[in-house]
Design an enzyme around this catalytic site. Structure first.
Site, PDB file in Angstrom:
ATOM      1  N   TYR A  32      22.110   6.009   1.117  1.00 54.27           N
ATOM      2  CA  TYR A  32      21.688   4.676   1.590  1.00 54.27           C
ATOM      3  C   TYR A  32      20.283   4.359   1.058  1.00 54.27           C
ATOM      4  CZ  TYR A  32      25.325   5.881   5.024  1.00 54.27           C
ATOM      5  OH  TYR A  32      26.479   6.279   5.646  1.00 54.27           O
ATOM      6  N   TRP A  36      18.354  -0.601   6.040  1.00 57.35           N
ATOM      7  CA  TRP A  36      19.374  -1.104   6.971  1.00 57.35           C
ATOM      8  C   TRP A  36      18.682  -1.590   8.232  1.00 57.35           C
ATOM      9  CZ3 TRP A  36      21.430   1.309   2.944  1.00 57.35           C
ATOM     10  CH2 TRP A  36      22.758   1.043   2.604  1.00 57.35           C
ATOM     11  N   TYR A  86      24.225   1.473  -4.718  1.00 55.61           N
ATOM     12  CA  TYR A  86      24.994   1.402  -3.471  1.00 55.61           C
ATOM     13  C   TYR A  86      26.005   0.270  -3.610  1.00 55.61           C
ATOM     14  CZ  TYR A  86      26.222   0.534   1.394  1.00 55.61           C
ATOM     15  OH  TYR A  86      26.928   0.351   2.564  1.00 55.61           O
ATOM     16  N   GLN A 113      23.533  -6.394  12.288  1.00 55.24           N
ATOM     17  CA  GLN A 113      23.713  -5.090  12.950  1.00 55.24           C
ATOM     18  C   GLN A 113      23.101  -5.179  14.355  1.00 55.24           C
ATOM     19  OE1 GLN A 113      22.111  -1.943  10.438  1.00 55.24           O
ATOM     20  NE2 GLN A 113      24.168  -1.174  10.029  1.00 55.24           N
ATOM     21  N   GLY A 172      27.627  -1.309  13.426  1.00 48.36           N
ATOM     22  CA  GLY A 172      26.930  -0.081  13.043  1.00 48.36           C
ATOM     23  C   GLY A 172      27.818   1.146  13.194  1.00 48.36           C
ATOM     24  N   ASP A 174      30.805   1.655  12.131  1.00 38.13           N
ATOM     25  CA  ASP A 174      31.748   1.013  11.215  1.00 38.13           C
ATOM     26  C   ASP A 174      33.202   1.462  11.297  1.00 38.13           C
ATOM     27  OD1 ASP A 174      29.160   0.528  10.530  1.00 38.13           O
ATOM     28  OD2 ASP A 174      29.379   1.011   8.417  1.00 38.13           O
ATOM     29  N   TYR A 369      33.397  10.153   9.916  1.00 37.22           N
ATOM     30  CA  TYR A 369      32.423   9.105  10.210  1.00 37.22           C
ATOM     31  C   TYR A 369      32.808   8.193  11.410  1.00 37.22           C
ATOM     32  CZ  TYR A 369      30.191   4.874   8.031  1.00 37.22           C
ATOM     33  OH  TYR A 369      29.520   3.746   7.721  1.00 37.22           O
ATOM     34  N   GLU A 413      22.928  13.096   8.965  1.00 34.83           N
ATOM     35  CA  GLU A 413      23.326  11.779   9.470  1.00 34.83           C
ATOM     36  C   GLU A 413      24.166  11.939  10.746  1.00 34.83           C
ATOM     37  OE1 GLU A 413      25.713   9.792   6.585  1.00 34.83           O
ATOM     38  OE2 GLU A 413      25.717   7.870   7.655  1.00 34.83           O
TER      39      GLU A 413
HETATM   40  C1  2M8 Z   1      26.590   3.224   7.747  1.00 40.78           C
HETATM   41  O1  2M8 Z   1      27.002   1.957   7.241  1.00 40.78           O
HETATM   42  C2  2M8 Z   1      27.016   1.578   5.844  1.00 40.78           C
HETATM   43  C3  2M8 Z   1      27.476   0.128   5.776  1.00 40.78           C
HETATM   44  O2  2M8 Z   1      26.583  -0.693   6.437  1.00 40.78           O
HETATM   45  C4  2M8 Z   1      27.946   2.429   4.986  1.00 40.78           C
HETATM   46  O3  2M8 Z   1      28.773   3.169   5.511  1.00 40.78           O
HETATM   47  O4  2M8 Z   1      27.833   2.317   3.768  1.00 40.78           O
HETATM   48  C5  2M8 Z   1      26.645   3.122   9.288  1.00 40.78           C
HETATM   49  O5  2M8 Z   1      26.519   4.384   9.884  1.00 40.78           O
HETATM   50  C6  2M8 Z   1      25.565   2.189   9.783  1.00 40.78           C
HETATM   51  O6  2M8 Z   1      25.501   2.179  11.180  1.00 40.78           O
HETATM   52  C7  2M8 Z   1      24.200   2.565   9.223  1.00 40.78           C
HETATM   53  O7  2M8 Z   1      23.274   1.579   9.581  1.00 40.78           O
HETATM   54  C8  2M8 Z   1      24.229   2.716   7.692  1.00 40.78           C
HETATM   55  C9  2M8 Z   1      22.934   3.296   7.142  1.00 40.78           C
HETATM   56  O8  2M8 Z   1      22.571   4.459   7.850  1.00 40.78           O
HETATM   57  O9  2M8 Z   1      25.303   3.577   7.302  1.00 40.78           O
END
Ligand code: 2M8
Length: 442
Positions: A32, A36, A86, A113, A172, A174, A369, A413
């Protein structure tokens, strides 16, 4: 379980500093690489303990992506990495071309979010000398008020007090089974989804820890539907294929409104604004009370398309704890559920921590997840909420178990709820931020 608080706090700060690009603190090093929305809020809570100015800077960079209608986007893109870092990146969202509400200077996504930000901003401002707090509150109040107002208008035309999400990413959580029935109804028309390459699978050891391709197609199709409609949720609200009242985000919103009230008083806000915030708090708690299901003893999300509550047992069922103001009966039921084998009373686990989906729910998957793993950042929020309710022993047990697990598994995570093994990304910023806050409490 004896935790080395000083050592752990130093390591947590190192993780956050290493993820700091100077502009933003990336949600994680590679999986990531952007900012976010709710991650940034949690990061700011953690940083407030060691560097409150840096915490506020994190909120400033997030709010530089605020839309003209008040929306805070779920991602503010990091201009220092390219489109392929990404997926979906800025070009796929394409918000600046599509929506007149999007900010001109900053590339963002077009969805939301959970609104943790007021809570973070309060934590940061509280660290400043009293005489500086007034001016800071003044600056932050308007931006936050516009964000909250967006949520209570565009995302709650029913005035239910509950936030409507139009994409699972907005929760969040997801990939949670909370969304399975509603998502299964989303049909991706043959040949209409523009092609794409997933990037997330390059960063995790086992693709099983991430969503399936079929789910990803639906996620991407929902983005196409929003794009087709200029990201204007209000004008197409009743036709959106995915519309859920999210109890967990709504509960966070109650806490955030309490923080906003604190800021409003400091900023000497208009009495009318105070009355409005008060009404959002009451409305939110009333809405959550209506979603409390006696049979399961928890709060359930409501599917606005089918008109039914989603009967899935997950961590979001504790929304009433996060919102506070529970009746005696609901509090007893939630405490019993928490201590049961479905959540932290499961004798077969290494650490007594709540799984994201209950151990006894048919949707539970141990390493996938949001379908089973335990999430330190969610445990932090629940720790704070139980403690706020006066359940200090329960909160302390949660903090101790979570810190012990992180000490042994690292700043992952999420973790396997049975073995405690690390899953998803390493050095996730919000895990480090939760640790910093927990250690500061020591
Ligand atoms: C995860 O979400 C993103 C999409 O927004 C992904 O899977 O690519 C989720 O765990 C989300 O809650 C979190 O904010 C993000 C970044 O940690 O990852």
């Amino acid at each position: 379980m004896s935790v080395q608080f000083g050592h752990l706090a130093r390591k947590a700060e190192e993780v956050l500093r290493a993820n700091d690009t100077g502009r933003i603190i990336k949600a994680s090093p590679t999986l990531y690489p952007h900012q976010w929305s709710w991650d940034a809020g949690f990061v700011a809570v953690g940083m407030a303990n060691v560097d409150p100015e840096r915490a506020l800077q994190e909120m400033r960079s997030l709010f530089s992506g605020q839309w003209k209608n008040g929306l805070i986007p779920h991602i503010v893109f990091n201009p220092d990495v390219d489109e392929d870092a990404y997926f979906p990146g800025p070009a796929r969202w394409d918000v600046r071309r599509i929506s007149t509400d999007a900010p001109e200077e900053v590339a963002t996504s077009g969805i939301i979010q959970p609104p943790v930000h007021a809570l973070a901003i309060r934590e940061a401002i509280e660290q400043f000398p009293r005489e500086e707090q007034f001016a800071l509150a003044d600056v932050w109040f308007d931006r936050l008020f516009r964000w909250h107002q967006y949520l209570m208008t565009a995302r709650d035309p029913e005035t239910s007090g509950l936030i409507t999400i139009v994409h699972p990413w907005e929760s969040g959580m997801d990939n949670s089974p909370r969304w399975d029935d509603a998502l299964a109804r989303v049909v991706v028309p043959e040949g209409e989804l523009p092609p794409y390459t997933r990037r997330d699978l390059q960063h995790v050891e086992d693709p099983f820890q991430r969503p399936t391709n079929a789910d990803y197609d639906r996620f991407m199709w929902l983005v196409e539907v929003l794009k087709e409609n200029k990201y204007d949720v209000t004008s197409i609200y009743s036709q959106l294929p995915f519309r859920m009242k999210d109890v967990f985000a709504s509960a966070i919103f109650v806490q955030a409104n309490e923080a906003l009230m604190w800021l409003a008083q400091l900023a000497d806000a208009d009495i009318d604004d105070l009355t409005i915030i008060e009404s959002w708090i009451d409305r939110g708690r009333d809405g959550l009370r209506r979603q409390f299901d006696d049979e399961s003893g928890m709060c359930l999300d409501r599917d606005l398309v089918s008109g039914k509550s989603a009967r899935v047992s997950t961590i979001a069922g504790f929304a009433g704890v996060v919102a506070g103001g529970l009746t005696g009966e609901a509090r007893t039921q939630l405490k019993a559920l928490w201590g049961s084998a479905a959540f932290v009373g499961n004798g077969a686990v290494q650490y007594p921590l709540p799984p994201s989906t209950a151990f006894d729910d048919p949707g539970f998957v141990r390493t996938r997840y949001w379908r089973g793993p335990t999430w330190p950042v969610i445990n932090w929020l629940l720790w704070r909420s139980w403690r706020k309710m006066g359940e200090t022993d329960l909160a302390e047990a949660l903090r101790a178990a979570s810190l012990a697990q992180i000490e042994s598994s690292g700043f992952a995570e999420y973790m396997d709820p049975v073995s405690g093994a690390a899953l998803g990304s390493d050095n996730q910023s919000w895990t480090a931020a939760a640790v910093l806050d927990w250690c500061a409490e020591h």
